[in-house]
Design an enzyme around this catalytic site. Structure first.
Site, PDB file in Angstrom:
ATOM      1  N   THR A  35       4.809  18.351  11.081  1.00  0.00           N
ATOM      2  CA  THR A  35       4.573  19.570  10.297  1.00  0.00           C
ATOM      3  C   THR A  35       4.618  20.812  11.186  1.00  0.00           C
ATOM      4  O   THR A  35       4.699  21.923  10.669  1.00  0.00           O
ATOM      5  CB  THR A  35       3.200  19.529   9.573  1.00  0.00           C
ATOM      6  N   ASP A  50       3.883  11.150  19.367  1.00  0.00           N
ATOM      7  CA  ASP A  50       3.219  10.753  18.129  1.00  0.00           C
ATOM      8  C   ASP A  50       1.944  10.031  18.531  1.00  0.00           C
ATOM      9  O   ASP A  50       1.997   9.130  19.378  1.00  0.00           O
ATOM     10  CB  ASP A  50       4.158   9.815  17.343  1.00  0.00           C
ATOM     11  N   ALA A  74      -3.464  16.744  12.433  1.00  0.00           N
ATOM     12  CA  ALA A  74      -3.919  16.007  11.247  1.00  0.00           C
ATOM     13  C   ALA A  74      -3.218  16.546  10.014  1.00  0.00           C
ATOM     14  O   ALA A  74      -2.812  17.705   9.981  1.00  0.00           O
ATOM     15  CB  ALA A  74      -5.427  16.183  11.076  1.00  0.00           C
ATOM     16  N   ASN A  91      -2.604   8.498   9.601  1.00  0.00           N
ATOM     17  CA  ASN A  91      -2.442   9.507  10.656  1.00  0.00           C
ATOM     18  C   ASN A  91      -3.797   9.995  11.166  1.00  0.00           C
ATOM     19  O   ASN A  91      -4.065   9.995  12.371  1.00  0.00           O
ATOM     20  CB  ASN A  91      -1.640  10.704  10.144  1.00  0.00           C
ATOM     21  N   TYR A 140      -8.988  13.200   2.348  1.00  0.00           N
ATOM     22  CA  TYR A 140      -8.900  14.059   3.534  1.00  0.00           C
ATOM     23  C   TYR A 140     -10.266  14.139   4.215  1.00  0.00           C
ATOM     24  O   TYR A 140     -10.412  13.856   5.408  1.00  0.00           O
ATOM     25  CB  TYR A 140      -8.391  15.455   3.127  1.00  0.00           C
ATOM     26  N   LYS A 144     -11.673  12.314   7.934  1.00  0.00           N
ATOM     27  CA  LYS A 144     -12.266  13.049   9.063  1.00  0.00           C
ATOM     28  C   LYS A 144     -13.695  12.587   9.329  1.00  0.00           C
ATOM     29  O   LYS A 144     -14.127  12.532  10.485  1.00  0.00           O
ATOM     30  CB  LYS A 144     -12.252  14.548   8.748  1.00  0.00           C
ATOM     31  N   TYR A 207      -6.057  27.734  -9.479  1.00  0.00           N
ATOM     32  CA  TYR A 207      -6.289  26.332  -9.852  1.00  0.00           C
ATOM     33  C   TYR A 207      -7.705  26.141 -10.384  1.00  0.00           C
ATOM     34  O   TYR A 207      -8.616  25.783  -9.651  1.00  0.00           O
ATOM     35  CB  TYR A 207      -6.058  25.422  -8.652  1.00  0.00           C
TER      36      TYR A 207
HETATM   37  N1  UDP Z   1      -5.907  27.735  -4.660  1.00  0.00           N
HETATM   38  C1  UDP Z   1      -5.424  28.338  -5.822  1.00  0.00           C
HETATM   39  N2  UDP Z   1      -4.086  28.558  -5.919  1.00  0.00           N
HETATM   40  C2  UDP Z   1      -3.209  28.227  -4.942  1.00  0.00           C
HETATM   41  C3  UDP Z   1      -3.698  27.618  -3.754  1.00  0.00           C
HETATM   42  C4  UDP Z   1      -5.053  27.394  -3.656  1.00  0.00           C
HETATM   43  O1  UDP Z   1      -6.177  28.653  -6.751  1.00  0.00           O
HETATM   44  O2  UDP Z   1      -1.995  28.450  -5.123  1.00  0.00           O
HETATM   45  C5  UDP Z   1      -7.349  27.515  -4.546  1.00  0.00           C
HETATM   46  C6  UDP Z   1      -7.714  26.055  -4.244  1.00  0.00           C
HETATM   47  O3  UDP Z   1      -7.852  25.316  -5.440  1.00  0.00           O
HETATM   48  C7  UDP Z   1      -9.043  26.231  -3.499  1.00  0.00           C
HETATM   49  C8  UDP Z   1      -8.871  27.565  -2.767  1.00  0.00           C
HETATM   50  O4  UDP Z   1      -7.805  28.251  -3.432  1.00  0.00           O
HETATM   51  O5  UDP Z   1     -10.100  26.349  -4.407  1.00  0.00           O
HETATM   52  C9  UDP Z   1      -8.506  27.402  -1.314  1.00  0.00           C
HETATM   53  O6  UDP Z   1      -7.454  26.468  -1.237  1.00  0.00           O
HETATM   54  P1  UDP Z   1      -6.630  26.211   0.089  1.00  0.00           P
HETATM   55  O7  UDP Z   1      -5.578  25.190  -0.234  1.00  0.00           O
HETATM   56  O8  UDP Z   1      -6.179  27.508   0.661  1.00  0.00           O
HETATM   57  O9  UDP Z   1      -7.703  25.628   1.121  1.00  0.00           O
HETATM   58  P2  UDP Z   1      -8.713  24.362   1.031  1.00  0.00           P
HETATM   59  O10 UDP Z   1     -10.004  24.935   0.458  1.00  0.00           O
HETATM   60  O11 UDP Z   1      -8.097  23.314   0.176  1.00  0.00           O
HETATM   61  O12 UDP Z   1      -8.861  23.966   2.452  1.00  0.00           O
END
Ligand code: UDP
Length: 317
Positions: A35, A50, A74, A91, A140, A144, A207
């Site tokens: 990545t 790796d 990770a 991984n 995830y 960890k 989301y």
């Molecule tokens: N999120 C969102 N729209 C997006 C990407 C993320 O609403 O396009 C929300 C996600 O559901 C979480 C917050 O933003 O509640 C942070 O997400 P991100 O993936 O940046 O970091 P994470 O908290 O998963 O490490």
């Protein structure tokens, strides 16, 4: 010091490489470029590796005899871990076990580990300190937490000393503009919002709007990537200072911002309006994650420099 930075071609790792190099350390990046990006490693040596490859690890430990290993390599996407848990356990957990074995076999016993707020799951109280119960709700976070548990046993049995840092939401770029965040595909909130600002995406999706938070959208604690990197150096200096105990620290700014608030702040700072879509929840997201970093402040002298979320956003503009 000679430092192995495993995952140094990734977002946080590449910032770490720069800071460690500028602090005068000999830096060697180990990365399989799954990545990460080779051209993000601007300082020190690069070795393709790796962490599943024990022979290659042994060869590199013998070649460089590092004083300490910083491990950033990770997979870190909550949603992906729900649909492809094998990838995460293989991984993150198995790979790290392999790396730790190579360290012990080569008598390198100082380890800095990137862990995550995802080890906590849904909080029982806020802000989340190090004593908070660990009940991860996605593979995830579980992948960890397993490593954190292995580390305790490796300390007791083999004398491996470690500092675990649990990041809340790493964000921002190096202010020089030399380094950025380049995930492909990008899934993180702030870089996706910035893509929308630049017109590279049509809209930003929120989301879920029915979480148990002030406005129904998830609340997160954003910490600038260089503040994270700086405290890693303090962590490695602590480990190298002599006969010390292993430590675990939570790292954030202690303030939570909802997805809607972040979107509004970006609109204010950039002066650009853009389309926002209220979408379904993403699987595996806890409603609120806010850190207490008091222990890192008291014990390591952690002192964030870019601690206002507005200033973190400005590094992206
Ligand atoms: N999120 C969102 N729209 C997006 C990407 C993320 O609403 O396009 C929300 C996600 O559901 C979480 C917050 O933003 O509640 C942070 O997400 P991100 O993936 O940046 O970091 P994470 O908290 O998963 O490490």
């Amino acid at each position: 010091m000679t430092l192995f930075i495993v995952g140094g071609a990734g977002y946080i790792g590449s910032h770490m490489v720069k800071l460690a190099h500028l602090a005068g350390h000999k830096v060697i990046t180990l990365d399989n470029l799954s990545t990460g990006h080779r051209d993000a490693v601007l300082y020190g040596a690069f070795e393709y590796c790796d962490i599943q490859d024990a022979n290659r690890l042994n060869e590199l430990f013998k070649k460089y005899t590092p004083d300490a290993v910083m491990h950033f390599s990770a997979y870190s996407l909550v949603g992906e871990s729900m649909s492809d848990p094998y990838k995460y356990y293989n991984n993150n957990t198995v790979g790290t076990l392999n790396l730790l074995k190579a360290m012990i076999d080569n008598d390198c016993k100082n380890f800095i580990f990137s862990s995550t707020a995802a080890v906590f799951g849904n909080p029982e109280y806020i802000p989340i300190d190090e004593k908070h119960p660990k009940n991860p709700i996605n593979p995830y976070g579980k992948s960890k937490l397993m490593i954190e548990q292995m580390l305790e046993d490796f300390d007791s049995a083999y004398g491996l000393k470690y500092v675990v840092f649990r990041y809340f939401n790493a964000a921002g770029h190096d202010e020089s503009g030399e380094l950025t965040e380049r995930h492909d595909p990008e899934t993180h909130l702030l870089p996706l919002i910035m893509q929308t600002v630049r017109g590279e995406r049509e809209a930003i999706s929120i989301y879920g709007n029915d979480y148990d938070t002030k406005d129904g959208t998830c609340v997160r604690d954003y910490i600038h990537v260089n503040d994270l990197s700086r405290v890693h150096l303090q962590g490695v200096e602590y480990l190298m200072s002599g006969d010390v105990d292993s430590k675990v620290y939570n790292l954030g700014n202690g303030e939570g911002f909802s997805v809607k608030e972040i979107i509004e702040k970006v609109k204010e700072i950039t002066g650009k309006d853009f389309k926002v879509i209220e979408d379904e929840r993403r699987a595996g997201d806890p409603d609120t994650l806010i850190a207490s970093s008091q222990r890192a402040k008291d014990e390591l002298g952690f002192k964030p420099e870019v601690d206002r979320v507005e200033d973190i956003i400005k590094t992206l503009v």
